[in-house]
Write a protein that holds these residues in place. Structure first.
Motif, PDB file in Angstrom:
ATOM      1  N   LEU A   5     -10.381  37.401  15.432  1.00  0.00           N
ATOM      2  CA  LEU A   5     -10.935  36.325  14.630  1.00  0.00           C
ATOM      3  C   LEU A   5     -11.700  35.371  15.524  1.00  0.00           C
ATOM      4  O   LEU A   5     -11.180  34.887  16.526  1.00  0.00           O
ATOM      5  N   THR A   6     -12.936  35.095  15.182  1.00  0.00           N
ATOM      6  CA  THR A   6     -13.743  34.113  15.894  1.00  0.00           C
ATOM      7  C   THR A   6     -14.200  33.078  14.884  1.00  0.00           C
ATOM      8  O   THR A   6     -14.818  33.410  13.877  1.00  0.00           O
ATOM      9  N   LEU A  21      -0.642  28.607   9.846  1.00  0.00           N
ATOM     10  CA  LEU A  21      -0.415  30.015   9.522  1.00  0.00           C
ATOM     11  C   LEU A  21      -0.047  30.811  10.779  1.00  0.00           C
ATOM     12  O   LEU A  21       0.889  31.612  10.768  1.00  0.00           O
ATOM     13  N   LEU A  22      -0.781  30.572  11.856  1.00  0.00           N
ATOM     14  CA  LEU A  22      -0.491  31.280  13.107  1.00  0.00           C
ATOM     15  C   LEU A  22       0.891  30.913  13.639  1.00  0.00           C
ATOM     16  O   LEU A  22       1.620  31.774  14.139  1.00  0.00           O
ATOM     17  N   VAL A  29       1.781  37.105  16.896  1.00  0.00           N
ATOM     18  CA  VAL A  29       0.435  36.689  17.307  1.00  0.00           C
ATOM     19  C   VAL A  29       0.288  36.810  18.819  1.00  0.00           C
ATOM     20  O   VAL A  29       1.123  36.319  19.571  1.00  0.00           O
ATOM     21  N   GLU A  30      -0.750  37.472  19.225  1.00  0.00           N
ATOM     22  CA  GLU A  30      -1.063  37.590  20.650  1.00  0.00           C
ATOM     23  C   GLU A  30      -2.444  36.981  20.866  1.00  0.00           C
ATOM     24  O   GLU A  30      -3.428  37.394  20.248  1.00  0.00           O
ATOM     25  N   LEU A  31      -2.515  35.960  21.707  1.00  0.00           N
ATOM     26  CA  LEU A  31      -3.784  35.292  21.961  1.00  0.00           C
ATOM     27  C   LEU A  31      -4.588  36.052  23.012  1.00  0.00           C
ATOM     28  O   LEU A  31      -4.029  36.604  23.957  1.00  0.00           O
ATOM     29  N   ASP A  32      -5.883  36.055  22.836  1.00  0.00           N
ATOM     30  CA  ASP A  32      -6.787  36.693  23.792  1.00  0.00           C
ATOM     31  C   ASP A  32      -7.106  35.683  24.887  1.00  0.00           C
ATOM     32  O   ASP A  32      -7.920  34.786  24.689  1.00  0.00           O
ATOM     33  N   TRP A  99     -11.815  28.673  23.992  1.00  0.00           N
ATOM     34  CA  TRP A  99     -10.817  29.677  24.365  1.00  0.00           C
ATOM     35  C   TRP A  99      -9.438  29.113  24.031  1.00  0.00           C
ATOM     36  O   TRP A  99      -9.289  27.911  23.850  1.00  0.00           O
ATOM     37  N   PRO A 100      -8.440  29.995  23.948  1.00  0.00           N
ATOM     38  CA  PRO A 100      -7.098  29.512  23.586  1.00  0.00           C
ATOM     39  C   PRO A 100      -6.381  28.882  24.776  1.00  0.00           C
ATOM     40  O   PRO A 100      -6.768  29.085  25.931  1.00  0.00           O
TER      41      PRO A 100
END
Length: 149
Positions: A5-6, A21-22, A29-32, A99-100
């Motif tokens: 998702l971007t 939601l996340l 959930v795995e963050l990039d 970025w996360p």
């Protein structure tokens, strides 16, 4: 299941709903948190010229730039103030949604501990990404020099 998702420039309400939601599904959930060419280029553009030089030198020198190289331009003065803008740019990127949270800093000071820094090191797996991102022509035509190894 994998969802990529971007979201560019989300409004505050949407961002709050998405984060809720996340959080509800955090276990799945795995963050990039990988440095991509786009992220590295944006990071490079977000830091001041002095920090850009630091990133550029590290990328050109296979991940390590010594204090001597950096002090050449400073007439032997200390290197205080080089790493702060890097940390602030990393934090800004999280706030701006570039970025996360949890991105690995692309560069860190190396030395004996307290006292003078002996240089700055970029993790080896990031050298190629940052080299390519910095060497890539910038859209604004800002005169960034071409990198050579």
């Amino acid at each position: 299941m994998r969802i990529v998702l971007t979201i560019e420039e989300p409004n505050d309400a949407f961002q709050a709903d998405l984060l809720a939601l996340l959080a509800k599904h955090a276990a799945a959930v795995e963050l990039d948190t990988e440095w991509t060419l786009e992220r590295a280029g944006r990071f490079y553009q977000a830091v001041p010229k002095r920090a850009q030089r630091l990133l550029r030198e590290a990328a050109v020198r296979d991940g390590f730039v010594s204090d001597e190289i950096l002090r050449e331009e400073l007439d032997g003065k200390n290197l205080r103030g080089h790493a702060g803008p890097l940390k602030r740019a990393l934090e800004r990127g999280v706030r701006e949604g570039w970025w996360p949270e949890g991105m690995q800093p692309p560069l860190g000071p190396r030395g004996p501990g307290f006292g003078k820094v002996k240089g700055y090191e970029m993790p080896q797996e990031l050298v190629s990404t940052f080299f390519q991102a910095i060497a890539k022509p910038q859209p604004a035509g800002d005169g960034t020099p071409t990198l050579e190894r």
